[in-house]
Enzyme design. Structure first.
Site: not given
Ligand code: ADP
Ligand code: NA
Length: 329
Positions: A114, A197, A200
Site C-alpha cells: 500500500k 480477486k 473494492k
Molecule cells: P477488499 O479486498 O474488497 O478490500 P477486504 O480486504 O476489506 O475486501 O476484505 C473483507 C473480508 O472479505 C475479508 O474477510 C476477506 O477475506 C473477504 N473477501 C474480500 N474479497 C473477497 C473475495 N473476492 N472473495 C472472497 N472473500 C473476500
Molecule cells: Na483488501
C-alpha cells in the site's frame, strides 16, 4: 464447556459490501454464530488510515452495520459493535506498539504494497501501525479464532507474536489466536478479470456490490467475461470466468459444483449467467429490503450498536485493566 470465541471486522470504507465480502466473510460469520461466541466489529478506526471523507463516515458505518444485521448477525447471540465506540482498542494498541519492533512492523507485506502505491509522503504512521491496532482488536476479546482471508495471515502471525511476547515479559495475559479459514469459503474473482480477486479497490463493472440496483447486478452478471469453448465445467486454469460463475451459483444456490456441471450438460454460458443472476438476486433482493428497513430507523440501529459497545466493553475493559496492571500502571 465455553464455546470458542471468534473475532472479525470489516472497514466501512465503501457503503456497500461486494459479493466476495458476502461469500468470503459475512455469510461465514453468520454461520459461525451457531458454535462460537462471536464478536463482530465495524472497524472505523482502520478506515481513517488512508484518507477518508468525514461527511460519509457515520453513514458508511451505519450501512456496514445494517449489512451485518441483514446478513444474519444476531446482536442478541453475538456482540456487534463499532470499533471507535470502545476506547480500549486504541489504549491497548499503544501498549502493543511499545513491544513491536520497528523492523518487525516494516516487514508487513500489506503495508509495503500500500505504501509503495501511495508514496512515502502520503503514507501515514497510522497505516504503518494498522496491524498493531488489529492485534489489539483481536487480543482484547481473548479470541481463539479469527476468520480472515489468506492475505491476513501475516497480521495474525504478528498478533500471535505480540501476545506471546507480552505474556512472557509481563505474565500470562493473552490467548494466542489462530487464523481460521473455513474449508468451504468461496473465493470470488472479478467478473471482468477473473484472474483477479473481486475487490473494492478494483472498481469497475466486474465488481458486484450488494446494494447496487438489481437491474445493474443482473446486467453485470450477464456481461461477465467467459471463455472460449461452450461447456459449463470447472477448470480454474483454462476457464477462470466460467469457473467463477459456477462458484457463485454453487454458493448462492446451495448446489454442489458437480450437480451444476450435470445440470448444464448440453447447455451454454447464456443459460448459466441467467441462473447465476436469479440465484444472486434471490438472496440480494430481500437482503437489500432488510438493509433499507434498518437504515430507515437510524435511532434504533444506533441503539443496537450502543448495546453492542456496552457488551464489548464488559470484556475489553477487564482485559485492559489487567494489561495496565501488569505493565505497572
Ligand atoms: P477488499 O479486498 O474488497 O478490500 P477486504 O480486504 O476489506 O475486501 O476484505 C473483507 C473480508 O472479505 C475479508 O474477510 C476477506 O477475506 C473477504 N473477501 C474480500 N474479497 C473477497 C473475495 N473476492 N472473495 C472472497 N472473500 C473476500
Ligand atoms: Na483488501
Amino acid at each position: 464447556p465455553q464455546r470458542p470465541r471468534v473475532f472479525s471486522g470489516m472497514q466501512p470504507t465503501n457503503a456497500s459490501l461486494h459479493l466476495g465480502n458476502y461469500l468470503g466473510a459475512l455469510r461465514e460469520w453468520a454461520r459461525l454464530q451457531d458454535d462460537h461466541d462471536a464478536v463482530y466489529c465495524v472497524v472505523d478506526l482502520h478506515a481513517i488510515t488512508a484518507g477518508h471523507d468525514p461527511e460519509q463516515m457515520l453513514h458508511r458505518t451505519r450501512v456496514t452495520a445494517a449489512q451485518y444485521l441483514a446478513g444474519g448477525i444476531d446482536p442478541d447471540r453475538s456482540t456487534l459493535f463499532v470499533q471507535s465506540h470502545v476506547p480500549e482498542h486504541t489504549q491497548l494498541a499503544w501498549v502493543l506498539s511499545c513491544i513491536t519492533g520497528f523492523g518487525e512492523a516494516g516487514r508487513m507485506t500489506q503495508f509495503k504494497d500500500k505504501s509503495a502505491r501511495s508514496g512515502t509522503e502520503s503514507t501515514t504512521v497510522g497505516l504503518f501501525t494498522y496491524p498493531v491496532l488489529q492485534a489489539a482488536d483481536i487480543l482484547l476479546y481473548n479470541t481463539d479464532r479469527v476468520p480472515v482471508g489468506e492475505d491476513q495471515r501475516q497480521h495474525i502471525e504478528l498478533t500471535r507474536n505480540l501476545a506471546g511476547r507480552f505474556n512472557s515479559r509481563f505474565g500470562d495475559t493473552f490467548v494466542l489466536p489462530e487464523p481460521y479459514i473455513p474449508e468451504a469459503t468461496a473465493k470470488i474473482y472479478d467478473l471482468q478479470d477473473p484472474t483477479a480477486k473481486m475487490s473494492k479497490s478494483v472498481a469497475g463493472s466486474g465488481l458486484i456490490e450488494l446494494l447496487e440496483s438489481p437491474k445493474t447486478i443482473e446486467k453485470r452478471i450477464k456481461s461477465a467475461v467467459t471463455d472460449t469453448g461452450r461447456e459449463v465445467v470447472v477448470d480454474a486454469e483454462n476457464k477462470p470466468g466460467v469457473t467463477n460463475l459456477i462458484t457463485i451459483l454453487s454458493a448462492f444456490g446451495d448446489r454442489p459444483v458437480e450437480r451444476i456441471e450435470q445440470d448444464f450438460a448440453g447447455r451454454g454460458y447464456g443459460d448459466l449467467k441467467k441462473e447465476v443472476a436469479a440465484a444472486v438476486l434471490d438472496i440480494v433482493v430481500p437482503f437489500q429490503r432488510r438493509v433499507h428497513e434498518l437504515l430507515d430507523d437510524p435511532a434504533e440501529l444506533d441503539s443496537v450498536l450502543a448495546r453492542g459497545a456496552a457488551k464489548a466493553r464488559d470484556v475489553a475493559g477487564p482485559t485492559l485493566e489487567t494489561v495496565y496492571r501488569r505493565v505497572g500502571f
